[in-house]
Design a protein around this motif. Structure first.
Motif, PDB file in Angstrom:
ATOM      1  N   GLN A 114       0.832  -1.205   0.000  1.00 39.06           N
ATOM      2  CA  GLN A 114       0.000   0.000   0.000  1.00 39.06           C
ATOM      3  C   GLN A 114       0.870   1.260   0.000  1.00 39.06           C
ATOM      4  N   ILE A 115       1.944   1.225   0.769  1.00 38.69           N
ATOM      5  CA  ILE A 115       2.859   2.376   0.843  1.00 38.69           C
ATOM      6  C   ILE A 115       3.554   2.594  -0.498  1.00 38.69           C
ATOM      7  N   PHE A 116       4.051   1.516  -1.088  1.00 39.98           N
ATOM      8  CA  PHE A 116       4.721   1.646  -2.387  1.00 39.98           C
ATOM      9  C   PHE A 116       3.757   2.167  -3.451  1.00 39.98           C
ATOM     10  N   ASP A 117       2.527   1.660  -3.448  1.00 39.84           N
ATOM     11  CA  ASP A 117       1.528   2.113  -4.421  1.00 39.84           C
ATOM     12  C   ASP A 117       1.213   3.600  -4.222  1.00 39.84           C
ATOM     13  N   LYS A 118       1.133   4.037  -2.983  1.00 35.58           N
ATOM     14  CA  LYS A 118       0.853   5.447  -2.688  1.00 35.58           C
ATOM     15  C   LYS A 118       1.981   6.331  -3.218  1.00 35.58           C
ATOM     16  N   ILE A 119       3.213   5.889  -3.021  1.00 30.38           N
ATOM     17  CA  ILE A 119       4.361   6.655  -3.512  1.00 30.38           C
ATOM     18  C   ILE A 119       4.338   6.734  -5.038  1.00 30.38           C
ATOM     19  N   LEU A 120       4.015   5.620  -5.676  1.00 30.83           N
ATOM     20  CA  LEU A 120       4.045   5.560  -7.130  1.00 30.83           C
ATOM     21  C   LEU A 120       2.928   6.369  -7.784  1.00 30.83           C
ATOM     22  N   VAL A 121       1.877   6.659  -7.038  1.00 28.14           N
ATOM     23  CA  VAL A 121       0.824   7.540  -7.562  1.00 28.14           C
ATOM     24  C   VAL A 121       1.388   8.947  -7.747  1.00 28.14           C
ATOM     25  N   GLU A 122       2.193   9.384  -6.770  1.00 30.63           N
ATOM     26  CA  GLU A 122       2.759  10.732  -6.812  1.00 30.63           C
ATOM     27  C   GLU A 122       4.092  10.781  -7.559  1.00 30.63           C
TER      28      GLU A 122
END
Length: 227
Positions: free
Chosen positions: A184-192
Motif C-alpha cells: 500500500q505504501i509503495f503504491d501510494k508513492i508511485l501515484v505521486e
C-alpha cells in the motif's frame, strides 16, 4: 549563514532539513566538511561523522583536527605515534556496530533533526536491523508531520524518502506479515512519483514473494531497462 561558515549551529541544522535533499548522497560534500569542522562534537555532527566513516557513505572527507601545540611538543616521537594510532582506531577503524552506536547516541540528543533520523534509519536498514529501523522510521515520520504542521513547508523529498524506507522495513520485518501494508505504501508513492525506483523495486519484490510473477516480471523489467 551556512555559505559563510557561520558558527550558529541552529542555522546549520535548519539548513540541512530545509534543503530537503532527495537522497543523502546528494548533499554537498564541501558543506558537510565545513559543518564537521565546526560541529563534529555536537550530536548531529557525531551522527554525520559516523555516517561519513561508514561503508554506506559516498563521501570522502578528511577533517582537519585542531591541534594542541603545547601538549604535542611535550610528547616524544614514540608517544606521538601512539596517539596517532589511537586516533586511527577511534575513527576510521570503527566497526559498523560502533558507528551505529555513535549514531544512536547522537540521535538521543537531536530528535528534532530530520537529517539525523534519515541517516540513522538508512544505516539500520543497511545493517538489516529492521526492528530498530521500524521504531526509528515511525519516530521520523512523526517528526516530519510535526515539522510540516509547524512550518507549513512540505518536505516533499524527506516524506518520500521516509515512506519508501518505511515500506522497505515493513517488507523485511516479520515477513510476510506486513506485505500488504508495505505494498500500500509503495503504491501510494508511485501515484505521486511513478518513476521512484526504490518503490518500484520494493513492490516488485513483494509481488515475487506473493507469487504474482508476471506482474513482478513486467515491473522489474521496466526498471531494469532504465539502467
Amino acid at each position: 549563514m551556512v555559505l559563510v561558515k557561520h558558527t550558529s549551529f541552529f542555522a546549520w541544522s535548519l539548513y540541512f532539513d530545509w534543503i530537503d535533499s532527495s537522497d543523502l548522497s546528494t548533499i554537498d560534500e564541501t558543506t558537510l566538511k565545513n559543518f564537521l569542522e565546526l560541529f563534529k562534537s555536537e550530536p548531529l555532527g557525531q551522527i554525520i561523522y559516523a555516517y561519513v566513516l561508514s561503508d554506506l557513505s559516498p563521501f570522502k572527507i578528511d577533517i582537519e583536527e585542531k591541534k594542541k601545540p603545547s601538549k604535542s611538543k611535550e610528547l616524544s616521537q614514540e608517544e606521538q605515534q601512539l596517539e596517532q594510532l589511537e586516533t586511527d582506531e577511534t575513527d576510521s577503524s570503527l566497526a559498523p556496530e560502533e558507528l551505529l552506536a555513535l549514531m544512536v547516541q547522537g540521535l538521543e540528543s537531536c530528535k528534532t533533526s530530520l537529517l539525523a533520523y534519515r541517516i540513522v534509519l538508512s544505516y539500520q536498514i543497511h545493517l538489516k536491523l529492521f526492528e530498530s529501523a521500524l521504531a526509528t522510521c515511525q519516530a521520523a515520520i512523526q517528526l516530519l508531520a510535526t515539522s510540516t504542521r509547524h512550518t507549513g513547508f512540505d518536505f516533499k523529498n524527506s516524506k518520500e524518502y521516509l515512506l519508501v524506507n518505511y515500506g522497505v522495513v515493513l517488507t523485511y520485518y516479520e515477513a510476510p506479515k506486513n506485505f500488504k501494508r508495505a505494498l500500500q505504501i509503495f503504491d501510494k508513492i508511485l501515484v505521486e512519483s511513478p518513476t521512484n525506483v526504490n518503490a518500484r523495486v520494493g513492490k516488485g519484490l513483494i509481488l515475487v514473494e506473493r507469487g504474482e510473477l508476471q506482474d513482478a516480471r513486467t515491473l522489474l523489467a521496466q526498471v531494469s531497462e532504465e539502467f
